[in-house]
Write a protein that holds these residues in place. Structure first.
Motif, short mmCIF file in Angstrom:
data_model
loop_
_atom_site.label_atom_id
_atom_site.label_comp_id
_atom_site.label_asym_id
_atom_site.label_seq_id
_atom_site.Cartn_x
_atom_site.Cartn_y
_atom_site.Cartn_z
N ALA A 1 0.97 -1.21 -0.02
CA ALA A 1 -0.01 -0.01 -0.12
C ALA A 1 0.85 1.32 -0.03
N SER A 2 1.87 1.15 0.69
CA SER A 2 2.97 2.38 0.68
C SER A 2 3.45 2.80 -0.72
N SER A 3 3.68 1.51 -1.52
CA SER A 3 4.04 1.78 -2.83
C SER A 3 2.82 2.49 -3.75
N ILE A 4 1.69 1.85 -3.31
CA ILE A 4 0.57 2.43 -4.21
C ILE A 4 0.39 3.72 -3.78
N VAL A 5 0.49 4.16 -2.75
CA VAL A 5 0.16 5.50 -2.47
C VAL A 5 1.24 6.41 -2.94
N ARG A 6 2.60 6.08 -2.96
CA ARG A 6 3.52 6.93 -3.43
C ARG A 6 3.39 6.99 -4.92
N TYR A 7 2.88 5.62 -5.47
CA TYR A 7 2.53 6.05 -7.07
C TYR A 7 1.57 6.95 -7.36
N VAL A 8 0.71 6.66 -6.61
CA VAL A 8 -0.62 7.62 -6.73
C VAL A 8 -0.35 9.24 -6.65
N GLU A 9 0.52 9.40 -5.60
CA GLU A 9 1.13 10.56 -5.19
C GLU A 9 1.88 11.21 -6.66
N VAL A 10 2.91 10.32 -6.96
CA VAL A 10 3.60 10.64 -7.90
C VAL A 10 2.89 11.05 -9.16
N TYR A 11 1.98 10.32 -9.38
CA TYR A 11 1.20 10.00 -10.62
C TYR A 11 0.49 11.43 -10.66
N LEU A 12 -0.38 11.74 -9.68
CA LEU A 12 -1.04 12.92 -9.52
C LEU A 12 0.14 14.34 -9.64
N ASP A 13 1.03 14.01 -8.96
CA ASP A 13 2.00 15.22 -8.83
C ASP A 13 2.56 15.48 -10.34
N ALA B 1 -6.05 0.39 4.72
CA ALA B 1 -6.63 1.94 4.42
C ALA B 1 -5.46 2.74 4.69
N TRP B 2 -5.17 3.55 3.45
CA TRP B 2 -4.13 4.39 3.77
C TRP B 2 -4.25 5.67 2.96
N PRO B 3 -4.19 6.94 3.63
CA PRO B 3 -4.53 8.23 3.00
C PRO B 3 -3.34 8.85 2.35
N THR B 4 -3.56 9.77 1.18
CA THR B 4 -2.66 10.36 0.36
C THR B 4 -2.65 11.72 0.92
N SER B 5 -1.44 12.19 1.25
CA SER B 5 -1.22 13.71 1.41
C SER B 5 -1.73 14.66 0.39
N LEU B 6 -1.61 14.23 -0.78
CA LEU B 6 -1.51 15.44 -1.77
C LEU B 6 -3.05 15.75 -2.06
N THR B 7 -3.78 14.91 -2.17
CA THR B 7 -5.22 15.09 -2.47
C THR B 7 -6.25 14.65 -1.32
N GLY B 8 -5.84 14.03 -0.53
CA GLY B 8 -6.77 13.50 0.59
C GLY B 8 -7.29 12.27 0.30
N TRP B 9 -7.00 11.44 -0.78
CA TRP B 9 -7.66 10.26 -1.26
C TRP B 9 -7.27 9.02 -0.27
N ARG B 10 -8.19 8.00 -0.28
CA ARG B 10 -7.91 7.27 0.49
C ARG B 10 -7.62 5.93 -0.14
N ILE B 11 -6.71 5.18 0.15
CA ILE B 11 -6.33 3.98 -0.58
C ILE B 11 -6.55 2.67 0.17
N PHE B 12 -7.42 1.76 -0.34
CA PHE B 12 -8.02 0.59 0.18
C PHE B 12 -7.39 -0.64 -0.45
N LEU B 13 -6.71 -1.39 0.26
CA LEU B 13 -6.12 -2.91 -0.63
C LEU B 13 -7.07 -3.78 0.35
N ILE B 14 -8.00 -4.45 -0.27
CA ILE B 14 -9.04 -5.26 0.32
C ILE B 14 -8.75 -6.61 -0.12
N LYS B 15 -9.49 -7.67 0.80
CA LYS B 15 -9.21 -9.17 0.43
C LYS B 15 -10.08 -9.86 1.04
N PRO B 16 -10.85 -10.83 0.51
CA PRO B 16 -11.86 -11.38 1.11
C PRO B 16 -11.33 -12.42 2.54
#
Length: 850
Positions: free
Chosen positions: A50-62, A240-255
């Motif tokens: 999740a930390s990688s995904i958060v970093r990717y999203v933040e980098v992508y949006l940035d 659940a992990w929030p992003t600092s750039l946009t306030g988005w929330r990233i959920f990694l879910i599994k049954p």
């Protein structure tokens, strides 16, 4: 009561409870622990990914916002000096479908690709001071229909530089980052609007999960979340992990099932192995227990049942798998031997008890409570109460109908009190016994028997026939009442009445013989039908009383009137039965007879004989006592006459002596001799008066002192006053003294009174002598003689005079064991005290004036 379970079922339960269930519980604990470990592992893996995904999203949006900044820079550089510069001349990131320049009125001023100039932008944007803006939730593009996200940046002049960010490309890049088996990726904005989702249709429909438990728990600060999916209703595990750039929330879910699947597979294999092991173990234990425990215990139980059935010969197992069971078997064998011994002893004791109970004169019974049923009644009930009472199982309350009505309620209350309170009772009551309705007296002693809980379960009773004892006691009471109060001739009447009442007969007769040998008798008492009958002398010939005189005892059970037709009394009273005994004195001589008669046959001959014998002894002793008393009274009267004659002769002789002294004194001319003879004559006369009083009195042992002194003093006063007017005053209580005290007392008064007449009134024509005599409650007699004369010479000791008179007084006082004192004047006064026993009557006499 629940029947006991078979031993095999009990063994199955033991195996299940102590082997299978603990194993299953251990597996359950392992499963919970493994599930917890799987979730922890998922959380650890998710954290890194999740930390990688958060970093990717933040980098992508940035990067996207950086591109807009680059476009803004290019646009600012190229638009200098030009009012309008087309955006198509600028380069932009290929992830954007379109870049637009929007003025303050919300109109598109320029766009790349071109074609939308002048149209309304259609989206509201924040008028605040932020430079980087998220202008919309994911929406379909108006040109391509693909899912886009509008982002923007404020530039100079109040313009907005907006771009359509391609979310599908963003989704593809994110999908490329996902590792299979790590779970699904969900991105939402700060309000729960889906940015990306494995099911992009939900993003296309602008779905919102802000109300789901997953988003709420993440909004509350949770990073590892266990929640239920609102669509599939399955349990999910999410990070659940929030992003600092946009306030988005990233959920990694599994049954949850996928997370726990490895643990469940391991636990399933372990459970199968454990169940297989337990089945084999249970089978082995069952066979082993059946061989070493079940079969020996079954044989042991059968031996116990045989022993319980009373079988004397019982075999017990001699082999077992453990020392404990062998000890139990050996203990049971020893117990069985003791039980056989106790059974033999109990049988012997039961036989003795049966013989004792069956041969008891008392009735032994056992009554159950609270039903009141008689469970056992000894055979003595037939002899004591008769065949009507010998019904086993009869309720005692029914027996109360046969109890006398005056005793039934008291007996019922006592039985109920014994059952309720558990106390011992003892009651005496009457039972009406058919066919003649005879009342029999019974004594009941009841004892409560308690069960193991302490509650009274039954009553043990002993019933005894005490009719004979009660009747004998009643006869004795009648005899005591008959002899207690009546005296004289009423004694025999009371004896006859109580004899008839004691034997419950109509007539009773007490007679005494008037001649020897007896041919006639005189009734002392004749009682019939509740009243005394006329007493007259009767002949013994041709009467049952004649049989008594001849035989000593006579009994006629019935037909009395027919057997003696000449007896008028029997015919008039219609008497049917007779029982009489002879009365004997202490020398065995017949002196009379006592008999009872009735108008019905005598029911209890033995009891009647006993009672009659007791009464006859008392009546005979009374007849003999009265005969002896009559003889004694006759003898006493004769002796009294002789004693009076003696006193009369003594008095006459003393009178003769007194007369001789009087003649002698008158014949001499010597005055001194005359005076001495006169004093002696007075003394003799005083003694003669004592014998005269005894002769005249009805009591030959005592003398009425007041009458005696009155007579004596009057004679002395008449003989020695010498013409002087001397007054005699007497105050003497009614005192009786025996002869041995009366004679000395009379002589003392004679001497003192004579001295007073001779010496007290010399040269006086008037005088008074006072004599007082009294006795107190202790028997002390006080005699005081006082005159008003010249007084006793002060220099003379009356105890040491030479005159015979005072010497005689002092000697007589000493003989009375009394005291004499000279009292102070005026005149002469002597006080004499002596003991004469207890006072009987004290009635003072009035003064006597002469």
């Amino acid at each position: 009561m629940t029947p006991p379970r078979p031993l095999s079922r009990l063994l199955n339960r033991v195996i299940l409870l102590w082997l299978v269930l603990p194993g299953l519980f251990a597996i359950f604990i392992l499963g919970v622990f493994g599930l917890h470990r799987m979730i922890d592992n998922f959380a650890s893996d998710s954290k890194v990914f999740a930390s990688s995904i958060v970093r990717y999203v933040e980098v992508y949006l940035d990067d996207a916002f950086s591109h807009l900044e680059a476009v803004e820079t290019q646009y600012a550089a190229l638009s200098k000096g030009s009012d309008k510069l087309p955006l198509s001349m600028l380069s932009f990131d290929p992830h954007f479908h379109k870049i637009m320049l929007v003025n303050e009125q919300g109109r598109i001023q320029a766009s790349s690709p071109s074609g939308d100039e002048g149209e309304h932008f259609g989206l509201d944007f924040d008028a605040g001071g932020a430079d980087r803006l998220i202008l919309s939730r994911p929406v379909p593009s108006q040109e391509t229909g693909s899912l886009v996200l509008y982002i923007g940046r404020r530039i100079e002049g109040g313009l907005l530089l907006a771009g359509e960010l391609d979310l599908e490309a963003f989704q593809r890049h994110l999908s490329a980052l996902l590792v299979p088996g790590k779970g699904s990726l969900i991105i939402t904005d700060a309000f729960g609007n889906l940015i990306t989702h494995p099911d992009m249709r939900r993003v296309m429909t602008q779905d919102n999960i802000g109300g789901d438990a997953l988003f709420r728990k993440a909004d509350q600060g949770g990073q590892l979340i266990l929640a239920r999916d609102q669509h599939s209703r399955s349990l999910l595990v999410a990070s659940a992990w929030p992003t600092s750039l946009t306030g988005w929330r990233i959920f990694l879910i599994k049954p949850l099932a996928d997370v726990a699947k490895p643990a469940f597979m391991f636990l399933g294999a372990l459970l199968a192995a454990v169940l297989l092991f337990f089945c084999a173990l249970a089978l082995f234990l069952r066979l082993s227990l059946n061989r070493h425990i079940v079969l020996p215990l079954a044989s042991f139980a059968e031996a116990m049942r045989s022993l319980a059935r009373g079988e004397q010969e019982t075999s017990t197992p001699h082999q077992a798998s453990s020392r404990e069971l062998l000890r139990v078997f050996y203990s049971f064998r020893a117990m069985a031997l003791r039980v056989r011994k106790r059974e033999r002893e109990l049988t012997t004791s039961r036989e003795r008890f049966r013989q004792l109970v069956e041969n008891m004169e008392e009735i032994f019974s056992i009554m159950e409570l609270p039903s009141g049923k008689l469970t056992y009644v000894s055979p003595a009930v037939k002899q004591v109460l008769g065949p009507n009472f010998a019904k086993l199982g009869m309720r005692p309350w029914d027996c109360l109908d046969m109890v006398h009505h005056e005793d039934a309620q008291r007996l019922r209350n006592s039985l109920e009190r014994s059952g309720w309170m558990g106390v011992q009772i003892e009651e005496e009551f009457r039972v009406i016994q058919p066919p003649h309705g005879e009342a029999r007296w019974m004594r009941l002693r009841a004892y409560p028997v308690r069960d193991g809980s302490g509650k009274v379960g039954s009553l043990v009773g002993f019933l005894q026939d005490i009719t004979d004892k009660r009747r004998m006691d009643e006869a004795l009471r009648h005899m005591v009442r008959a002899t207690a109060a009546p005296v004289g001739e009423e004694f025999f009447a009371a004896m006859a009445q109580h004899l008839a009442e004691a034997l419950e007969t109509s007539h009773a007769l007490i007679g005494t013989y008037t001649d020897t040998p007896p041919t006639c008798a005189m009734p002392l008492a004749f009682w019939g039908r509740g009243r005394p009958l006329r007493k007259e002398e009767y002949s013994l010939q041709d009467t049952p009383c004649g049989l008594v005189a001849q035989q000593g005892v006579a009994l006629v059970q019935s037909g009395l009137s027919e057997a003696f037709p000449r007896a008028r009394t029997l015919q008039n009273e219609h008497l049917e039965s007779f029982l009489g005994v002879t009365l004997h004195d202490s020398h065995g001589k017949p002196i009379g007879h006592i008999a009872v008669m009735d108008d019905k046959p005598l029911l209890d001959e033995a009891r009647a004989r006993s009672v009659l014998t007791i009464f006859s002894a008392r009546v005979a002793s009374e007849i003999e006592r009265r005969a002896a008393l009559s003889s004694m009274e006759a003898s006493l009267a004769e002796k009294e006459i002789l004693l009076k004659e003696v006193h009369h002769r003594v008095k006459n002789n003393l009178q003769v002596v007194s007369s001789l002294m009087s003649l002698q004194a008158s014949s001499k001319g010597n005055p001194e001799l005359t005076a001495l003879l006169t004093e002696s004559r007075n003394r003799v006369q005083a003694m003669a008066l004592v014998h005269e009083e005894i002769y005249k009195s009805t009591d030959l042992a005592r003398i009425d002192l007041s009458r005696y002194l009155r007579h004596l003093l009057n004679i002395l006063l008449a003989n020695m006053s010498n013409g002087r007017a001397v007054t005699l005053r007497l105050d003497i209580q009614d005192i009786s003294l025996p002869v041995n005290l009366a004679v000395p007392c009379g002589l003392i008064i004679n001497e003192l009174f004579t001295n007073a007449l001779k010496h007290a009134f010399a040269n006086h024509d008037l005088g008074e002598v006072r004599i007082d005599m009294s006795r107190n409650e202790d028997g002390l007699v006080t005699l005081t003689l006082r005159d008003d004369g010249v007084g006793f010479p002060p220099d003379l000791d009356f105890r040491a005079t030479e005159t015979l008179g005072m010497q005689l007084v002092v000697s007589l006082v000493r003989q009375l064991d009394g005291s004499i004192d000279l009292l102070p004047g005026p005149g002469t006064a002597f006080a004499i005290r002596f003991q004469a026993g207890q006072a009987v009557v004290e009635q003072p006499l009035g003064p006597l004036d002469n």
